[in-house]
Design a protein around this motif. Structure first.
Motif, mmCIF file in Angstrom:
data_model
loop_
_atom_site.group_PDB
_atom_site.id
_atom_site.type_symbol
_atom_site.label_atom_id
_atom_site.label_comp_id
_atom_site.label_asym_id
_atom_site.label_seq_id
_atom_site.Cartn_x
_atom_site.Cartn_y
_atom_site.Cartn_z
ATOM 1 N N CYS A 52 22.153 19.455 -4.706
ATOM 2 C CA CYS A 52 20.702 19.515 -4.518
ATOM 3 C C CYS A 52 20.312 20.851 -3.897
ATOM 4 O O CYS A 52 21.034 21.396 -3.048
ATOM 5 C CB CYS A 52 20.275 18.382 -3.590
ATOM 6 S SG CYS A 52 18.517 18.008 -3.600
ATOM 7 N N SER A 53 19.190 21.381 -4.329
ATOM 8 C CA SER A 53 18.647 22.588 -3.721
ATOM 9 C C SER A 53 18.479 22.377 -2.217
ATOM 10 O O SER A 53 17.929 21.366 -1.778
ATOM 11 C CB SER A 53 17.294 22.926 -4.358
ATOM 12 O OG SER A 53 16.549 23.785 -3.536
ATOM 13 N N TYR A 54 18.947 23.350 -1.447
ATOM 14 C CA TYR A 54 18.818 23.215 0.010
ATOM 15 C C TYR A 54 17.359 23.070 0.419
ATOM 16 O O TYR A 54 17.030 22.301 1.326
ATOM 17 C CB TYR A 54 19.440 24.423 0.723
ATOM 18 C CG TYR A 54 19.333 24.307 2.231
ATOM 19 C CD1 TYR A 54 20.165 23.454 2.946
ATOM 20 C CD2 TYR A 54 18.371 25.031 2.937
ATOM 21 C CE1 TYR A 54 20.046 23.326 4.325
ATOM 22 C CE2 TYR A 54 18.252 24.919 4.318
ATOM 23 C CZ TYR A 54 19.093 24.064 4.999
ATOM 24 O OH TYR A 54 18.973 23.923 6.371
ATOM 25 N N SER A 55 16.483 23.766 -0.255
ATOM 26 C CA SER A 55 15.055 23.699 0.081
ATOM 27 C C SER A 55 14.521 22.279 -0.060
ATOM 28 O O SER A 55 13.749 21.812 0.782
ATOM 29 C CB SER A 55 14.253 24.642 -0.823
ATOM 30 O OG SER A 55 14.615 25.975 -0.604
ATOM 31 N N LYS A 56 14.921 21.579 -1.116
ATOM 32 C CA LYS A 56 14.467 20.203 -1.311
ATOM 33 C C LYS A 56 14.975 19.298 -0.203
ATOM 34 O O LYS A 56 14.253 18.438 0.313
ATOM 35 C CB LYS A 56 14.942 19.671 -2.666
ATOM 36 C CG LYS A 56 14.094 20.079 -3.840
ATOM 37 C CD LYS A 56 14.488 19.291 -5.088
ATOM 38 C CE LYS A 56 13.574 19.628 -6.255
ATOM 39 N NZ LYS A 56 13.928 18.852 -7.465
ATOM 40 N N VAL A 57 16.247 19.476 0.148
ATOM 41 C CA VAL A 57 16.828 18.654 1.208
ATOM 42 C C VAL A 57 16.116 18.936 2.526
ATOM 43 O O VAL A 57 15.723 18.022 3.250
ATOM 44 C CB VAL A 57 18.337 18.937 1.350
ATOM 45 C CG1 VAL A 57 18.936 18.075 2.457
ATOM 46 C CG2 VAL A 57 19.062 18.664 0.042
ATOM 47 N N ARG A 58 15.943 20.206 2.809
ATOM 48 C CA ARG A 58 15.314 20.609 4.078
ATOM 49 C C ARG A 58 13.888 20.070 4.169
ATOM 50 O O ARG A 58 13.460 19.598 5.232
ATOM 51 C CB ARG A 58 15.326 22.137 4.153
ATOM 52 C CG ARG A 58 14.879 22.721 5.481
ATOM 53 C CD ARG A 58 15.812 22.363 6.607
ATOM 54 N NE ARG A 58 15.468 23.111 7.798
ATOM 55 C CZ ARG A 58 14.408 22.868 8.573
ATOM 56 N NH1 ARG A 58 13.584 21.876 8.250
ATOM 57 N NH2 ARG A 58 14.177 23.582 9.641
#
Length: 453
Positions: A423-429
């Motif tokens: 998963c994109s880190y941005s989405k997780v964050r």
């Protein structure tokens, strides 16, 4: 100071003896709730390839691991002193009342667990952590760079956690430095690893308020539990009022403690796998409602740990973007408890069944994802591995070039933020902004003001 050769030989012997150990009977050993040995739910003989987690694919990009944040529950331990006393008392009662000749051990059984060792790490718990350290070392060997300088170890103040950290460190250094070292002094931080003891709202509204445990209490007197009690009574030949559900649960846990620590299975013969599945569900109701999804404050109070983890990942990304060759923190290993891991799962949105666990849906929930034997055994662990995708040719590298993978008990799990394994880190964050950027532990844990009469 390097660990002695004797220590290495000890672990070598324990590892290989555990491989060939056969306990009599054909019990399933993956249904003992939070007292399940790690090797009963994870195949410790499974081959681990060097650097097997060092790279991943994201679309058409190849990504390399740049950091791992991993939380580990302490290894197998002795039972608590209250249970030690209760078990001694239960044995005395059964010894006088059991009529069946099929369980001769009851006449000569003695409680081999000293109260002075209550909840202390046992040899098997050290072994679990040592071997975990080795496997974490192998899977991400390239990440460490032949050094422990950029690796942090943070532990709860409890001995079973600091000793778990030391055993893990010995296993990790055995792989990374080619010699097992025992000079670790982990950072002690109860603020992020024993937050449940410092959160007034949790203590008042969950720990000390039994109303939210109604499903756990109702299942204790359910037909399923009563049937187990009746079956065990018949096996023992005891009178109707001699055994209750609480004592049944004590026998269940004593079975696993003795199997793990003493390699004995006497008490296990009193229960069938069907019985153990019922008792496991009873305990899962407690874990679910008291330590995970039973009250909003449980996930919310994990925000100091969430902030620590994602704050570390944020720093790694900022450092990578500002200086692509700079080497800072590459790994952090946290050592804590079920009471910190289960709330972390809740904060991350992991293992949350579409239907809640209730006293009335035991049969429907047999395939539940919230199964403490599998997600909260001794030495349970979750690792979040951050990867940097190949952006060297891009003119403006950004946070969007970083992706994240979750591993629970060394197996990949789907990341809730995107419904996929990478998963994109941005989405997780973004999904966890509430727990990270707006973490206000004091406010989250503030108790209600009660008007004085």
């Amino acid at each position: 100071m390097a660990a002695s050769m004797g220590k290495f030989v000890f672990f070598f012997f324990i590892y290989f003896s555990s491989v060939f150990l056969v306990i009599s009977g054909s019990f399933r050993k993956d249904i003992y709730s939070t007292k399940t040995a790690y090797s009963w739910v994870y195949d410790t003989n499974k081959n681990v390839d060097l650097n097997e987690q060092m790279s991943t694919k994201f679309g058409n990009k190849t990504c390399a691991a740049v950091n791992v944040q991993a939380f580990l529950r302490h290894g197998a331990r002795y039972p608590g002193y209250k249970d030690i006393r209760k078990m001694t008392a239960l044995h005395e009662k059964l010894k006088l009342t059991v009529k069946s000749p099929e369980y001769p051990f009851l006449r000569k059984w003695e409680n081999d667990f000293p109260e002075s060792e209550e909840k202390q790490l046992v040899d098997e718990g050290e072994e679990e952590q040592y071997l975990l350290g080795q496997r974490f070392g192998k899977r991400l060997l390239q990440l460490y760079g032949d050094s422990m300088k950029n690796v942090k170890f943070i532990s709860s103040s409890k001995d079973r956690c600091t000793e778990s950290a030391l055993s893990f460190y010995e296993g990790l250094t055995e792989i990374v430095l080619h010699e097992a070292f025992d000079d670790l002094k982990p950072i002690i931080n109860d603020e992020i690893l024993r937050f449940h003891t410092k959160c007034g709202k949790f203590i008042e509204e969950v720990e000390n308020d039994r109303s939210h445990m109604k499903f756990h209490k109702k299942f204790k007197i359910s037909s399923e539990m009563n049937n187990v009690v009746d079956r065990v009574r018949k096996r023992l030949g005891v009178e109707h009022a001699t055994l209750n559900a609480g004592e049944l649960k004590l026998i269940y846990f004593w079975c696993t403690f003795e199997m793990i620590i003493l390699e004995k299975d006497d008490w296990c013969h009193l229960l069938t796998d069907e019985d153990r599945e019922v008792i496991e569900y009873h305990n899962d109701l407690k874990q679910y409602w008291k330590k995970a999804y039973g009250h909003p404050v449980i996930a919310e109070m994990a925000c100091p740990l969430m902030t620590e983890i994602f704050g570390a990942l944020d720093k790694v990304i900022a450092s990578q973007l500002n200086n692509r060759n700079q080497r800072g923190n590459v790994a952090t290993f946290y050592f804590g408890h079920t009471e910190s891991l289960a709330p972390l799962y809740a904060a991350l949105g992991l293992f949350n069944d579409t239907s809640p666990l209730l006293d009335s849906n035991f049969h429907e929930m047999k395939d539940r994802v919230f199964k403490s034997s599998r997600i909260l055994p001794f030495s349970a662990n979750i690792a979040m591995v951050l990867y940097k995708c190949d952006y060297e040719t891009e003119p403006e590298p950004s946070v969007n070039d970083f992706v994240l993978r979750f591993y629970v008990n060394e197996e990949p799990v789907i990341v809730p933020a995107c419904g996929d394994y990478v998963c994109s880190y941005s989405k997780v964050r973004d999904m966890y902004t509430h727990h990270v950027d707006r973490c206000d532990f004091e406010n989250v844990c503030r108790t209600k003001v009660h008007d004085e009469l």
